[in-house]
Design a protein around this motif. Structure first.
Motif, PDB file in Angstrom:
ATOM      1  N   TRP A  77       0.816  -1.215   0.000  1.00 33.65           N
ATOM      2  CA  TRP A  77       0.000   0.000   0.000  1.00 33.65           C
ATOM      3  C   TRP A  77       0.851   1.266   0.000  1.00 33.65           C
ATOM      4  CZ3 TRP A  77      -4.667  -1.006  -1.378  1.00 33.65           C
ATOM      5  CH2 TRP A  77      -5.278  -2.194  -0.990  1.00 33.65           C
ATOM      6  N   ARG A  78       0.379   2.272  -0.711  1.00 31.27           N
ATOM      7  CA  ARG A  78       0.961   3.606  -0.645  1.00 31.27           C
ATOM      8  C   ARG A  78       0.001   4.481   0.159  1.00 31.27           C
ATOM      9  NH1 ARG A  78       5.112   3.574  -4.229  1.00 31.27           N
ATOM     10  NH2 ARG A  78       4.929   2.116  -5.997  1.00 31.27           N
ATOM     11  N   LEU A  79       0.555   5.264   1.073  1.00 31.02           N
ATOM     12  CA  LEU A  79      -0.260   6.138   1.908  1.00 31.02           C
ATOM     13  C   LEU A  79       0.305   7.550   1.900  1.00 31.02           C
ATOM     14  CD1 LEU A  79      -2.510   6.122   4.388  1.00 31.02           C
ATOM     15  CD2 LEU A  79      -0.452   6.480   5.726  1.00 31.02           C
ATOM     16  N   PRO A 114      -8.524  -3.352   0.472  1.00 31.71           N
ATOM     17  CA  PRO A 114      -7.797  -3.097   1.716  1.00 31.71           C
ATOM     18  C   PRO A 114      -8.054  -4.173   2.772  1.00 31.71           C
ATOM     19  CG  PRO A 114      -8.653  -1.050   0.849  1.00 31.71           C
ATOM     20  CD  PRO A 114      -9.232  -2.147  -0.006  1.00 31.71           C
ATOM     21  N   ASP A 115      -9.303  -4.632   2.876  1.00 20.87           N
ATOM     22  CA  ASP A 115      -9.653  -5.617   3.901  1.00 20.87           C
ATOM     23  C   ASP A 115      -8.874  -6.920   3.752  1.00 20.87           C
ATOM     24  OD1 ASP A 115     -11.792  -6.325   6.083  1.00 20.87           O
ATOM     25  OD2 ASP A 115     -11.799  -8.027   4.684  1.00 20.87           O
ATOM     26  N   SER A 116      -8.567  -7.300   2.513  1.00 23.08           N
ATOM     27  CA  SER A 116      -7.854  -8.561   2.280  1.00 23.08           C
ATOM     28  C   SER A 116      -6.346  -8.412   2.412  1.00 23.08           C
ATOM     29  CB  SER A 116      -8.182  -9.109   0.886  1.00 23.08           C
ATOM     30  OG  SER A 116      -7.657  -8.252  -0.123  1.00 23.08           O
ATOM     31  N   ALA A 117      -5.882  -7.166   2.625  1.00 20.19           N
ATOM     32  CA  ALA A 117      -4.439  -6.929   2.678  1.00 20.19           C
ATOM     33  C   ALA A 117      -4.046  -6.045   3.864  1.00 20.19           C
ATOM     34  CB  ALA A 117      -3.964  -6.312   1.366  1.00 20.19           C
ATOM     35  N   GLY A 118      -4.677  -6.320   5.002  1.00 24.79           N
ATOM     36  CA  GLY A 118      -4.210  -5.734   6.254  1.00 24.79           C
ATOM     37  C   GLY A 118      -4.843  -4.461   6.722  1.00 24.79           C
ATOM     38  N   ILE A 119      -5.752  -3.836   5.933  1.00 23.30           N
ATOM     39  CA  ILE A 119      -6.390  -2.586   6.331  1.00 23.30           C
ATOM     40  C   ILE A 119      -7.864  -2.873   6.607  1.00 23.30           C
ATOM     41  CG2 ILE A 119      -6.961  -0.230   5.651  1.00 23.30           C
ATOM     42  CD1 ILE A 119      -4.505  -0.249   3.847  1.00 23.30           C
ATOM     43  N   GLN A 120      -8.248  -2.903   7.885  1.00 23.16           N
ATOM     44  CA  GLN A 120      -9.593  -3.295   8.268  1.00 23.16           C
ATOM     45  C   GLN A 120     -10.169  -2.330   9.293  1.00 23.16           C
ATOM     46  OE1 GLN A 120      -8.864  -7.331   9.659  1.00 23.16           O
ATOM     47  NE2 GLN A 120      -8.949  -8.141   7.577  1.00 23.16           N
ATOM     48  N   ILE A 121     -11.477  -2.425   9.528  1.00 20.07           N
ATOM     49  CA  ILE A 121     -12.139  -1.485  10.428  1.00 20.07           C
ATOM     50  C   ILE A 121     -11.689  -1.669  11.882  1.00 20.07           C
ATOM     51  CG2 ILE A 121     -14.172  -1.230   8.968  1.00 20.07           C
ATOM     52  CD1 ILE A 121     -15.637  -3.135  10.868  1.00 20.07           C
ATOM     53  N   GLN A 182       0.290  15.462  17.160  1.00 20.18           N
ATOM     54  CA  GLN A 182       1.693  15.378  16.760  1.00 20.18           C
ATOM     55  C   GLN A 182       1.979  14.203  15.825  1.00 20.18           C
ATOM     56  OE1 GLN A 182       4.044  17.836  18.519  1.00 20.18           O
ATOM     57  NE2 GLN A 182       1.937  18.577  18.441  1.00 20.18           N
ATOM     58  N   LYS A 183       1.298  13.087  16.041  1.00 22.41           N
ATOM     59  CA  LYS A 183       1.543  11.860  15.262  1.00 22.41           C
ATOM     60  C   LYS A 183       0.224  11.209  14.873  1.00 22.41           C
ATOM     61  CE  LYS A 183       6.154  11.355  15.538  1.00 22.41           C
ATOM     62  NZ  LYS A 183       7.079  11.034  14.455  1.00 22.41           N
ATOM     63  N   PHE A 184       0.260  10.481  13.786  1.00 22.71           N
ATOM     64  CA  PHE A 184      -0.896   9.713  13.314  1.00 22.71           C
ATOM     65  C   PHE A 184      -0.447   8.282  13.041  1.00 22.71           C
ATOM     66  CE2 PHE A 184      -3.365   8.452   9.351  1.00 22.71           C
ATOM     67  CZ  PHE A 184      -4.486   8.034  10.041  1.00 22.71           C
ATOM     68  N   LEU A 185      -1.099   7.319  13.682  1.00 21.61           N
ATOM     69  CA  LEU A 185      -0.796   5.909  13.463  1.00 21.61           C
ATOM     70  C   LEU A 185      -1.890   5.275  12.619  1.00 21.61           C
ATOM     71  CD1 LEU A 185       0.733   3.237  13.985  1.00 21.61           C
ATOM     72  CD2 LEU A 185      -0.665   2.965  16.036  1.00 21.61           C
ATOM     73  N   PHE A 186      -1.487   4.728  11.481  1.00 19.64           N
ATOM     74  CA  PHE A 186      -2.391   4.002  10.580  1.00 19.64           C
ATOM     75  C   PHE A 186      -1.920   2.554  10.598  1.00 19.64           C
ATOM     76  CE2 PHE A 186      -3.834   2.233   6.636  1.00 19.64           C
ATOM     77  CZ  PHE A 186      -4.954   2.951   6.211  1.00 19.64           C
ATOM     78  N   GLU A 187      -2.610   1.723  11.347  1.00 16.79           N
ATOM     79  CA  GLU A 187      -2.152   0.342  11.538  1.00 16.79           C
ATOM     80  C   GLU A 187      -2.500  -0.540  10.338  1.00 16.79           C
ATOM     81  OE1 GLU A 187      -2.123  -2.909  15.117  1.00 16.79           O
ATOM     82  OE2 GLU A 187      -4.070  -2.055  14.602  1.00 16.79           O
ATOM     83  N   VAL A 188      -1.525  -1.311   9.893  1.00 22.60           N
ATOM     84  CA  VAL A 188      -1.709  -2.331   8.858  1.00 22.60           C
ATOM     85  C   VAL A 188      -1.264  -3.655   9.469  1.00 22.60           C
ATOM     86  CG1 VAL A 188      -1.112  -3.097   6.530  1.00 22.60           C
ATOM     87  CG2 VAL A 188      -1.226  -0.644   7.040  1.00 22.60           C
ATOM     88  N   PRO A 206       4.275  -3.251   8.499  1.00 27.74           N
ATOM     89  CA  PRO A 206       3.792  -2.414   7.402  1.00 27.74           C
ATOM     90  C   PRO A 206       2.907  -1.242   7.826  1.00 27.74           C
ATOM     91  CG  PRO A 206       2.448  -4.374   7.567  1.00 27.74           C
ATOM     92  CD  PRO A 206       3.527  -4.516   8.599  1.00 27.74           C
ATOM     93  N   SER A 207       2.743  -1.002   9.124  1.00 22.43           N
ATOM     94  CA  SER A 207       1.932   0.125   9.576  1.00 22.43           C
ATOM     95  C   SER A 207       2.598   1.449   9.208  1.00 22.43           C
ATOM     96  CB  SER A 207       1.720   0.058  11.091  1.00 22.43           C
ATOM     97  OG  SER A 207       0.977  -1.086  11.453  1.00 22.43           O
ATOM     98  N   PHE A 208       1.793   2.496   9.134  1.00 25.74           N
ATOM     99  CA  PHE A 208       2.300   3.827   8.806  1.00 25.74           C
ATOM    100  C   PHE A 208       2.223   4.718  10.039  1.00 25.74           C
ATOM    101  CE2 PHE A 208       0.512   2.152   4.817  1.00 25.74           C
ATOM    102  CZ  PHE A 208       1.613   2.285   3.977  1.00 25.74           C
TER     103      PHE A 208
END
Length: 216
Positions: A77-79, A114-121, A182-188, A206-208
């Motif tokens: 994924w690109r974010l 996204p759901d099938s590759a680590g990005i879920q609700i 200050q920071k944003f965590l986007f978990e993968v 792979p989290s951002f």
């Protein structure tokens, strides 16, 4: 004889009187409360340590890191975080929110959701404040967010994902703008990657993690 204050202070050069001071140490940028004495700005070392830890210090989650407007890539994924703002309730309510806009796109040559590759609700989507507090985005209650995680994205295709964070209490917009995250965590989650897709992350985690105090 003057009494020695029972607080260790760190002096920083500063020319402006301010309630907060921005400090950068080892690539980590945080804002902390400050006091001006004799034209010098002082901050509490314990508070600085707490802020650095919350914003990504020694105990940070290993992730792909970068700044606002910087494209980040984990092998699948690109974010890119394109906007960070404090806004009034878009539904006309009395509460204010921190709003973060991201663009997520498929960086592989396969069609993915996204759901099938680590990005879920159920993943962690959090912002971290200068005082160490964290605020989570309630994505599990958002039908529109779940719909986006189920969308099929061919190679290079992407979509916008909005995140809404409500701070505790009822701060005014001016108060929130003076105390931005200050920071944003986007978990993968790598364990949620469908192996049959035959794609792979190029990093261990792979989290951002986006530093919201810098812009590229």
């Amino acid at each position: 004889m003057k009494r020695i204050l029972p607080v260790v202070l760190l002096a920083l050069s500063a020319s402006a009187l301010a309630a907060k001071t921005t400090v950068t140490i080892a690539g980590q940028t945080v804002q902390v409360e400050s006091t001006v004495i004799g034209g010098q700005t002082y901050i509490n070392l314990k508070q600085l340590q707490t802020a650095l830890s919350a914003a990504g210090g020694a105990n940070q989650k290993a992730s792909v890191t970068g700044c606002v407007n910087e494209p980040l890539f984990n092998g699948v994924w690109r974010l890119r975080v394109s906007k960070v703002e404090a806004v009034a309730d878009p539904d006309g309510g009395s509460l204010n929110f921190y709003h973060i806009v991201t663009q997520i796109s498929n960086g592989t040559n396969k069609t993915l959701s996204p759901d099938s590759a680590g990005i879920q609700i159920g993943n962690a989507y959090n912002i971290f404040m200068a005082n160490g507090d964290s605020i989570a985005a309630p994505t599990s209650t958002s039908v529109s967010f779940q719909t986006k995680t189920w969308a099929k994205l061919p190679q290079g295709a992407g979509e916008t994902m909005d995140f809404w964070f409500r701070p505790s209490g009822t701060p005014t917009l001016d108060q929130m703008k003076a105390n931005m995250p200050q920071k944003f965590l986007f978990e993968v989650k790598p364990d949620k990657l469908d192996k049959s897709l035959k794609v792979a992350y190029t990093v261990q985690d792979p989290s951002f993690r986006v530093n919201l105090t810098c812009t590229k």
